[in-house]
Design a protein around this motif. Structure first.
Motif, PDB file in Angstrom:
ATOM      1  N   MET A   1       0.848  -1.200   0.000  1.00  0.00           N
ATOM      2  CA  MET A   1       0.000   0.000   0.000  1.00  0.00           C
ATOM      3  C   MET A   1       0.882   1.249   0.000  1.00  0.00           C
ATOM      4  N   THR A   2       0.566   2.192  -0.887  1.00  0.00           N
ATOM      5  CA  THR A   2       1.316   3.443  -0.966  1.00  0.00           C
ATOM      6  C   THR A   2       0.747   4.450   0.018  1.00  0.00           C
ATOM      7  N   VAL A   3       1.619   4.973   0.892  1.00  0.00           N
ATOM      8  CA  VAL A   3       1.208   5.944   1.900  1.00  0.00           C
ATOM      9  C   VAL A   3       1.384   7.364   1.390  1.00  0.00           C
ATOM     10  N   LEU A   4       2.482   7.625   0.701  1.00  0.00           N
ATOM     11  CA  LEU A   4       2.802   8.963   0.176  1.00  0.00           C
ATOM     12  C   LEU A   4       3.192   8.826  -1.286  1.00  0.00           C
ATOM     13  N   GLN A   5       2.677   9.717  -2.105  1.00  0.00           N
ATOM     14  CA  GLN A   5       3.031   9.660  -3.525  1.00  0.00           C
ATOM     15  C   GLN A   5       2.952  11.045  -4.151  1.00  0.00           C
ATOM     16  N   THR A   6       3.991  11.389  -4.908  1.00  0.00           N
ATOM     17  CA  THR A   6       3.959  12.601  -5.724  1.00  0.00           C
ATOM     18  C   THR A   6       4.185  12.205  -7.174  1.00  0.00           C
ATOM     19  N   SER A   7       3.588  12.971  -8.076  1.00  0.00           N
ATOM     20  CA  SER A   7       3.717  12.691  -9.500  1.00  0.00           C
ATOM     21  C   SER A   7       3.901  13.998 -10.265  1.00  0.00           C
ATOM     22  N   HIS A   8       5.042  14.117 -10.932  1.00  0.00           N
ATOM     23  CA  HIS A   8       5.362  15.308 -11.741  1.00  0.00           C
ATOM     24  C   HIS A   8       5.160  16.602 -10.942  1.00  0.00           C
ATOM     25  N   LEU A   9       5.561  16.576  -9.689  1.00  0.00           N
ATOM     26  CA  LEU A   9       5.348  17.718  -8.800  1.00  0.00           C
ATOM     27  C   LEU A   9       6.250  18.885  -9.205  1.00  0.00           C
ATOM     28  N   THR A  10       5.655  20.068  -9.376  1.00  0.00           N
ATOM     29  CA  THR A  10       6.421  21.254  -9.751  1.00  0.00           C
ATOM     30  C   THR A  10       6.080  22.411  -8.816  1.00  0.00           C
ATOM     31  N   LYS A  11       7.052  23.319  -8.687  1.00  0.00           N
ATOM     32  CA  LYS A  11       6.830  24.529  -7.907  1.00  0.00           C
ATOM     33  C   LYS A  11       7.641  25.652  -8.511  1.00  0.00           C
ATOM     34  N   ARG A  12       6.966  26.778  -8.751  1.00  0.00           N
ATOM     35  CA  ARG A  12       7.619  27.956  -9.312  1.00  0.00           C
ATOM     36  C   ARG A  12       7.409  29.144  -8.385  1.00  0.00           C
ATOM     37  N   PHE A  13       8.496  29.859  -8.113  1.00  0.00           N
ATOM     38  CA  PHE A  13       8.436  31.127  -7.393  1.00  0.00           C
ATOM     39  C   PHE A  13       8.789  32.227  -8.382  1.00  0.00           C
ATOM     40  N   GLY A  14       7.771  32.969  -8.834  1.00  0.00           N
ATOM     41  CA  GLY A  14       8.023  33.978  -9.859  1.00  0.00           C
ATOM     42  C   GLY A  14       8.471  33.312 -11.137  1.00  0.00           C
ATOM     43  N   ASN A  15       9.658  33.686 -11.595  1.00  0.00           N
ATOM     44  CA  ASN A  15      10.198  33.095 -12.816  1.00  0.00           C
ATOM     45  C   ASN A  15      11.176  31.955 -12.541  1.00  0.00           C
ATOM     46  N   VAL A  16      11.282  31.562 -11.293  1.00  0.00           N
ATOM     47  CA  VAL A  16      12.253  30.535 -10.906  1.00  0.00           C
ATOM     48  C   VAL A  16      11.537  29.195 -10.682  1.00  0.00           C
ATOM     49  N   ASP A  17      11.969  28.188 -11.411  1.00  0.00           N
ATOM     50  CA  ASP A  17      11.445  26.834 -11.227  1.00  0.00           C
ATOM     51  C   ASP A  17      12.265  26.130 -10.154  1.00  0.00           C
ATOM     52  N   VAL A  18      11.648  25.916  -9.003  1.00  0.00           N
ATOM     53  CA  VAL A  18      12.346  25.255  -7.891  1.00  0.00           C
ATOM     54  C   VAL A  18      12.188  23.744  -7.983  1.00  0.00           C
ATOM     55  N   LEU A  19      10.986  23.284  -8.298  1.00  0.00           N
ATOM     56  CA  LEU A  19      10.743  21.871  -8.552  1.00  0.00           C
ATOM     57  C   LEU A  19      10.307  21.713  -9.999  1.00  0.00           C
ATOM     58  N   THR A  20      10.919  20.781 -10.692  1.00  0.00           N
ATOM     59  CA  THR A  20      10.637  20.614 -12.122  1.00  0.00           C
ATOM     60  C   THR A  20      10.051  19.251 -12.450  1.00  0.00           C
ATOM     61  N   GLY A  21       9.795  18.450 -11.422  1.00  0.00           N
ATOM     62  CA  GLY A  21       9.206  17.142 -11.677  1.00  0.00           C
ATOM     63  C   GLY A  21       9.639  16.121 -10.644  1.00  0.00           C
ATOM     64  N   VAL A  22       9.035  16.170  -9.474  1.00  0.00           N
ATOM     65  CA  VAL A  22       9.411  15.268  -8.373  1.00  0.00           C
ATOM     66  C   VAL A  22       8.437  14.094  -8.339  1.00  0.00           C
ATOM     67  N   ASP A  23       8.963  12.902  -8.601  1.00  0.00           N
ATOM     68  CA  ASP A  23       8.199  11.664  -8.499  1.00  0.00           C
ATOM     69  C   ASP A  23       8.750  10.877  -7.321  1.00  0.00           C
ATOM     70  N   LEU A  24       7.913  10.708  -6.318  1.00  0.00           N
ATOM     71  CA  LEU A  24       8.376  10.136  -5.058  1.00  0.00           C
ATOM     72  C   LEU A  24       7.259   9.296  -4.471  1.00  0.00           C
ATOM     73  N   ASP A  25       7.607   8.168  -3.862  1.00  0.00           N
ATOM     74  CA  ASP A  25       6.573   7.375  -3.191  1.00  0.00           C
ATOM     75  C   ASP A  25       7.161   6.671  -1.977  1.00  0.00           C
ATOM     76  N   VAL A  26       6.312   6.493  -0.970  1.00  0.00           N
ATOM     77  CA  VAL A  26       6.678   5.791   0.260  1.00  0.00           C
ATOM     78  C   VAL A  26       5.583   4.767   0.537  1.00  0.00           C
ATOM     79  N   GLY A  27       5.986   3.519   0.696  1.00  0.00           N
ATOM     80  CA  GLY A  27       5.024   2.462   0.965  1.00  0.00           C
ATOM     81  C   GLY A  27       4.784   2.267   2.451  1.00  0.00           C
ATOM     82  N   GLU A  28       3.761   1.514   2.779  1.00  0.00           N
ATOM     83  CA  GLU A  28       3.456   1.214   4.175  1.00  0.00           C
ATOM     84  C   GLU A  28       4.589   0.390   4.786  1.00  0.00           C
ATOM     85  N   GLY A  29       5.046   0.785   5.976  1.00  0.00           N
ATOM     86  CA  GLY A  29       6.120   0.070   6.634  1.00  0.00           C
ATOM     87  C   GLY A  29       7.464   0.205   5.955  1.00  0.00           C
ATOM     88  N   GLU A  30       7.668   1.324   5.273  1.00  0.00           N
ATOM     89  CA  GLU A  30       8.896   1.519   4.500  1.00  0.00           C
ATOM     90  C   GLU A  30       9.597   2.806   4.936  1.00  0.00           C
TER      91      GLU A  30
END
Length: 297
Positions: A1-30
């Motif tokens: 079972m997946t507890v935490l998951q991100t897909s193509h996560l991006t974050k921009r502050f003004g014209n600055v791209d801080v996150l450009t694609g974070v794919d991350l997952d954490v399973g149960e008991g992991e």
């Protein structure tokens, strides 16, 4: 079972791209290690997971719920420890711990709290303003591990702790995994990540560039060899051999996996009398991605 998951996560502050694609997952008991240099995007990712920042794009979910829209519900089941803890200066350590646990709507388990304070050698009667950085970290860790949570998000949690307390922290993390709890651990202590984590995700320039178990990632690193031979050792001309050093007794160097077979054949022809092999460490992997090219491969 997946507890935490991100897909193509991006974050921009003004014209600055801080996150450009974070794919991350954490399973149960992991336990998943989240590593990268300063400015790579670790803290921004964690703030999005905590509902402090809103993502510019992509998706982030914890327990199947949206981290921004459902932050209040999610926070009842997670614990967070930052690398630099600020406490209410006029409250004692014990009062802060009780308050943080009750913020989740939980009743304080006084026995569990006392056991943890004993293990961390924390005096809960002192005002928070008198605590050192290490003791402030202890307060946050006791509060986190005293709570009944399903996911622990730990961002440089052992900052300021002495080696004995670091070991205690590691024991507690492994105990939580044994209970089926999940942990996302961001740390600059690579030996700690290597020791604790089931999987590792490496972030660079706002994107996760590699992830997997240490076994999965070892193909990206170099094996360390020390060799003593009867005859002078002559290795094949290759771009896969690094940091060659000749000593009075033998040779030490690093070798990429794809040329290891040819290197071993050359060692055998020279009449090997001693050979020591060390598998690549997480630090080797980390530096392989981030070291400045010095012209030595």
């Amino acid at each position: 079972m997946t507890v935490l998951q991100t897909s193509h996560l991006t974050k921009r502050f003004g014209n600055v791209d801080v996150l450009t694609g974070v794919d991350l997952d954490v399973g149960e008991g992991e336990i998943v290690g989240f590593i990268g240099p300063n400015g790579a995007g670790k803290s921004t990712t964690i703030r999005i997971l905590l509902g402090i920042l809103k993502a510019s794009g992509g998706e982030a979910k914890i327990f199947g719920q949206d981290v921004w829209r459902d932050a209040v519900d999610i926070h009842k089941r997670i614990a967070y420890v930052p690398g630099d803890v600020n406490l209410w200066p006029n409250l004692t350590g014990g009062q802060v711990i009780d308050y943080l646990i009750r913020l989740r709507g939980q009743t304080v388990d006084q026995d569990r709290k006392q056991r943890l304070m004993d293990r961390f050698q924390l005096d809960p009667t002192k005002k928070s303003r008198t605590y050192s950085k290490g003791n402030r970290q202890k307060v946050a860790l006791v509060a986190a591990f005293s709570a009944d949570c399903d996911l622990y998000i730990l961002d440089e949690p052992t900052s300021g702790l002495d080696p004995l307390m670091e070991r205690m922290f590691q024991e507690l993390v492994l105990e939580k995994r044994a209970e089926g709890k999940s942990v996302l651990l961001s740390s600059h202590i690579l030996s700690e990540v290597e020791k604790l984590c089931d999987r590792i995700a490496i972030i660079r320039d706002g994107a996760v560039i590699e992830s997997g178990t240490m076994s999965d990632l070892r193909h990206l690193t170099r094996t360390h060899l020390y060799v003593e031979t009867d005859a002078p050792l002559v290795l094949p001309q290759s771009d896969g051999i690094y940091e060659w050093t000749e000593t009075d007794w033998g040779y030490q160097f690093q070798v990429d996996r794809d040329v290891l077979s040819d290197v071993m054949q050359a060692i055998g022809q020279a009449g090997v009398t001693k050979i020591e092999s060390a598998p690549p460490t997480l630090e080797d992997l980390f530096m392989r991605h981030y070291e400045v090219d010095r012209g030595d491969g």
